[in-house]
Design a protein around this motif. Sequence first.
Motif, PDB file in Angstrom:
ATOM      1  N   ILE A   1      82.122  16.628   5.516  1.00 46.02           N
ATOM      2  CA  ILE A   1      83.372  16.853   4.770  1.00 46.02           C
ATOM      3  C   ILE A   1      83.120  17.857   3.649  1.00 46.02           C
ATOM      4  O   ILE A   1      83.969  18.687   3.353  1.00 46.02           O
ATOM      5  CB  ILE A   1      83.884  15.516   4.202  1.00 46.02           C
TER       6      ILE A   1
ATOM      7  N   VAL B   1      83.228  21.366   5.077  1.00 41.78           N
ATOM      8  CA  VAL B   1      84.595  21.778   5.383  1.00 41.78           C
ATOM      9  C   VAL B   1      85.337  22.141   4.099  1.00 41.78           C
ATOM     10  O   VAL B   1      86.039  23.148   4.033  1.00 41.78           O
ATOM     11  CB  VAL B   1      85.337  20.669   6.162  1.00 41.78           C
ATOM     12  N   ALA B   2      85.173  21.316   3.063  1.00 36.24           N
ATOM     13  CA  ALA B   2      85.832  21.598   1.785  1.00 36.24           C
ATOM     14  C   ALA B   2      85.314  22.896   1.164  1.00 36.24           C
ATOM     15  O   ALA B   2      86.085  23.683   0.627  1.00 36.24           O
ATOM     16  CB  ALA B   2      85.621  20.429   0.827  1.00 36.24           C
TER      17      ALA B   2
END
Length: 49
Positions: free
Chosen positions: A2, A5-6
């Motif tokens: 995550i 992706v961020a």
Amino acid sequence: MIFLVAALLLLGVLVGAAAHTPLHFLIPAAALIAVWLLVFTVRERTKER
């Protein structure tokens, strides 16, 4: 995953914003960030000794 992706999403937003920024603002801003990073690097390297 995550976090990756961020980070990529944030990078895309920043690059997109820079693409629409006028050069007479973008170049001094980039130079200011480069100087700030250079000062930070020098301070961190001299702190170790």
